[in-house]
Scaffold this active site. Structure first.
Site, PDB file in Angstrom:
ATOM      1  CB  ILE A   1      -5.965  38.920  -8.653  1.00  0.00           C
ATOM      2  CG1 ILE A   1      -5.256  39.049  -7.302  1.00  0.00           C
ATOM      3  CG2 ILE A   1      -7.288  39.692  -8.640  1.00  0.00           C
ATOM      4  CD1 ILE A   1      -4.788  40.462  -6.957  1.00  0.00           C
TER       5      ILE A   1
ATOM      6  CG  LEU B   1       0.701  31.433 -20.134  1.00  0.00           C
ATOM      7  CD1 LEU B   1       0.706  30.113 -20.904  1.00  0.00           C
ATOM      8  CD2 LEU B   1      -0.396  31.389 -19.057  1.00  0.00           C
TER       9      LEU B   1
ATOM     10  CB  ALA C   1      -1.279  41.619 -17.389  1.00  0.00           C
ATOM     11  CB  ALA C   2       0.945  44.433 -13.246  1.00  0.00           C
TER      12      ALA C   2
ATOM     13  CE1 TYR D   1       2.988  46.516  -8.709  1.00  0.00           C
ATOM     14  CE2 TYR D   1       2.556  47.481  -6.548  1.00  0.00           C
ATOM     15  CZ  TYR D   1       2.144  46.707  -7.618  1.00  0.00           C
ATOM     16  OH  TYR D   1       0.897  46.130  -7.603  1.00  0.00           O
TER      17      TYR D   1
ATOM     18  CG  ASN E   1      -0.552  43.388   1.322  1.00  0.00           C
ATOM     19  OD1 ASN E   1      -0.004  43.793   0.300  1.00  0.00           O
ATOM     20  ND2 ASN E   1      -0.129  43.679   2.526  1.00  0.00           N
TER      21      ASN E   1
ATOM     22  N   GLY F   1      11.224  50.825   0.139  1.00  0.00           N
ATOM     23  CA  GLY F   1      10.013  50.895  -0.682  1.00  0.00           C
ATOM     24  C   GLY F   1       8.813  50.277   0.030  1.00  0.00           C
TER      25      GLY F   1
HETATM   26  P1  NAD Z   1       0.222  37.572 -10.829  1.00  0.00           P
HETATM   27  O1  NAD Z   1       1.698  37.668 -11.107  1.00  0.00           O
HETATM   28  O2  NAD Z   1      -0.305  36.275 -10.310  1.00  0.00           O
HETATM   29  O3  NAD Z   1      -0.607  37.970 -12.129  1.00  0.00           O
HETATM   30  C1  NAD Z   1      -0.095  38.754 -13.183  1.00  0.00           C
HETATM   31  C2  NAD Z   1      -0.466  38.061 -14.485  1.00  0.00           C
HETATM   32  O4  NAD Z   1      -0.072  38.902 -15.572  1.00  0.00           O
HETATM   33  C3  NAD Z   1       0.253  36.721 -14.688  1.00  0.00           C
HETATM   34  O5  NAD Z   1      -0.655  35.763 -15.146  1.00  0.00           O
HETATM   35  C4  NAD Z   1       1.323  37.029 -15.744  1.00  0.00           C
HETATM   36  O6  NAD Z   1       1.659  35.896 -16.499  1.00  0.00           O
HETATM   37  C5  NAD Z   1       0.620  38.122 -16.542  1.00  0.00           C
HETATM   38  N1  NAD Z   1       1.542  39.043 -17.223  1.00  0.00           N
HETATM   39  C6  NAD Z   1       2.580  39.731 -16.677  1.00  0.00           C
HETATM   40  N2  NAD Z   1       3.199  40.486 -17.613  1.00  0.00           N
HETATM   41  C7  NAD Z   1       2.511  40.292 -18.776  1.00  0.00           C
HETATM   42  C8  NAD Z   1       2.679  40.789 -20.101  1.00  0.00           C
HETATM   43  N3  NAD Z   1       3.676  41.628 -20.429  1.00  0.00           N
HETATM   44  N4  NAD Z   1       1.811  40.377 -21.055  1.00  0.00           N
HETATM   45  C9  NAD Z   1       0.813  39.514 -20.759  1.00  0.00           C
HETATM   46  N5  NAD Z   1       0.624  39.000 -19.513  1.00  0.00           N
HETATM   47  C10 NAD Z   1       1.464  39.380 -18.536  1.00  0.00           C
HETATM   48  O7  NAD Z   1      -0.102  38.771  -9.820  1.00  0.00           O
HETATM   49  P2  NAD Z   1      -1.419  39.084  -8.967  1.00  0.00           P
HETATM   50  O8  NAD Z   1      -1.022  39.096  -7.537  1.00  0.00           O
HETATM   51  O9  NAD Z   1      -2.560  38.234  -9.402  1.00  0.00           O
HETATM   52  O10 NAD Z   1      -1.666  40.599  -9.364  1.00  0.00           O
HETATM   53  C11 NAD Z   1      -2.679  40.962 -10.290  1.00  0.00           C
HETATM   54  C12 NAD Z   1      -2.793  42.475 -10.359  1.00  0.00           C
HETATM   55  O11 NAD Z   1      -3.204  43.010  -9.116  1.00  0.00           O
HETATM   56  C13 NAD Z   1      -1.507  43.191 -10.738  1.00  0.00           C
HETATM   57  O12 NAD Z   1      -1.829  44.283 -11.570  1.00  0.00           O
HETATM   58  C14 NAD Z   1      -0.985  43.693  -9.417  1.00  0.00           C
HETATM   59  O13 NAD Z   1      -0.148  44.810  -9.574  1.00  0.00           O
HETATM   60  C15 NAD Z   1      -2.288  44.018  -8.711  1.00  0.00           C
HETATM   61  N6  NAD Z   1      -2.184  43.996  -7.254  1.00  0.00           N
HETATM   62  C16 NAD Z   1      -1.980  42.821  -6.599  1.00  0.00           C
HETATM   63  C17 NAD Z   1      -1.914  42.818  -5.216  1.00  0.00           C
HETATM   64  C18 NAD Z   1      -1.729  41.540  -4.429  1.00  0.00           C
HETATM   65  O14 NAD Z   1      -1.688  41.599  -3.208  1.00  0.00           O
HETATM   66  N7  NAD Z   1      -1.622  40.384  -5.055  1.00  0.00           N
HETATM   67  C19 NAD Z   1      -2.035  44.024  -4.498  1.00  0.00           C
HETATM   68  C20 NAD Z   1      -2.210  45.201  -5.207  1.00  0.00           C
HETATM   69  C21 NAD Z   1      -2.312  45.183  -6.588  1.00  0.00           C
END
Ligand code: NAD
Length: 319
Positions: free
Chosen positions: A16, A37, A81-82, A149, A178, A278
């Site tokens: 995202i 990364l 990030a998460a 989570y 999602n 969960g």
């Molecule tokens: P993703 O894993 O592709 O992106 C997470 C990014 O954070 C990655 O680039 C990772 O390298 C970076 N990262 C993780 N831990 C880190 C740290 N300690 N320091 C620096 N960088 C770090 O996941 P995504 O699906 O793109 O999710 C993005 C956000 O959206 C997250 O916060 C997630 O919880 C939230 N989210 C996603 C969804 C979904 O359906 N994809 C739904 C609800 C919420």
């Protein structure tokens, strides 16, 4: 969002985050990505590497000094990030505490010390837990998450709102359904493609396949984020971001199968109403608040899923 903002995107090399970065750069902002990364990829932001308005910092949010340095002269932090793996909490009880709660605390401290006033945060529908009202509006409560989570994201929201009040910051909290689309590397659509690549005759579906959730394409998600930041101005602004309908796990299985050109696939179910401990059997978010400001999604959940499968097949998603 006007031009010439200096924006820090944590997790900007992820799924995202990288789409958000594309759109922020397109709109003329100066963007710094801070990403360790761990799941993000340089190739997702490679189009910007030569752009003077773009900076990539490889850093970890658990490194307080590094994030403090990155926050200098920043107008808005998009904290994306998460660790987004909902299932992981059942086997690793520490990961979401560190990667979500402590990481968010560190970014808030970095903002406080640098006098950075605006934060946008990517939260999730899982903060609602097994909601008894559907579509679930932002005002729903009490919030009783059922995954570690979801608990961690709710804790992050609480830290963000209380920092906003205490230190005169402004926050946007986006609770996503999602999110699917090109570059996604986790979730049911990705799982099904991988499984069908390994065995094109059989698809194992977690649960009874009747789990029914809302899916939104990442391009619409990013549109909504930018629209809502521009058009809401309370000190704390909380919005659900999702589609107006749902699709079941079995229907996703059928869509993936068809998009992959397969016809003779047997679906087997692990059973039970939840995919895993969960997991919620149903999720659909109320988006009236967002609609009242003038933005609504165009895609259905099914269209988002089908477009995602096509894009991921073209990307040659690696195992
Ligand atoms: P993703 O894993 O592709 O992106 C997470 C990014 O954070 C990655 O680039 C990772 O390298 C970076 N990262 C993780 N831990 C880190 C740290 N300690 N320091 C620096 N960088 C770090 O996941 P995504 O699906 O793109 O999710 C993005 C956000 O959206 C997250 O916060 C997630 O919880 C939230 N989210 C996603 C969804 C979904 O359906 N994809 C739904 C609800 C919420």
């Amino acid at each position: 969002m006007s031009t010439e903002n200096r924006i820090l995107v944590t997790g900007g090399a992820g799924f995202i985050g990288s789409h958000l970065v594309d759109r922020l750069i397109e709109k003329g902002n100066r963007v710094t990505v801070f990403d360790n990364l761990s799941s993000g990829k340089i190739e997702f932001v490679k189009n910007h590497l030569e752009n003077p308005d773009f900076t990539l910092i490889k850093g970890d949010l658990l490194d307080q000094e590094a994030i403090e340095k990155a926050c200098k002269d920043i107008d808005l932090v998009c904290h994306v990030a998460a660790n987004p793996d909902v299932r992981l909490g059942a086997s690793d009880t520490r990961v979401h505490l560190d990667q979500n709660i402590l990481a968010t605390y560190n970014i808030l401290e970095a903002m406080r010390k640098n006098n950075t006033k605006k934060i946008a945060f990517t939260s999730t529908s899982t903060v609602y837990g097994d909601a008894s009202i559907m579509p679930t509006p932002e005002e729903y409560g009490p919030l009783i998450p059922i995954s570690l989570y979801g608990a961690s994201k709710l804790a992050c929201e609480a830290f963000i709102t209380s920092y906003s009040h205490t230190f005169d910051m402004q926050a946007w909290i986006f609770r996503f359904a999602n999110i699917v689309g090109p570059r996604s590397r986790h979730g049911i659509t990705v799982d099904f493609i991988k499984k069908l690549r390994r065995n094109s005759n059989l698809l194992e579906i977690l649960g009874d396949g009747k789990q029914e959730k809302s899916y939104l394409h990442v391009s619409e998600c990013v549109d909504a984020i930018l629209f809502l930041i521009k058009n809401s101005e309370k000190y704390v602004n909380i919005f659900n971001i999702g589609s107006e309908d749902t699709i079941s796990a079995t229907e996703i299985g059928k869509a993936v199968m068809e998009e992959m050109g397969l016809s003779d696939v047997e679906f087997i179910y692990t059973g039970g109403s939840r995919g895993w401990k969960g997991d919620v059997p149903k999720m659909r978010l109320g988006i009236e608040n967002m609609k009242s400001l003038g933005w609504k999604p165009v895609y259905t959940s099914e269209r988002s899923v089908r477009e995602t499968v096509r894009a991921l097949l073209e990307e040659e998603l690696v195992e």
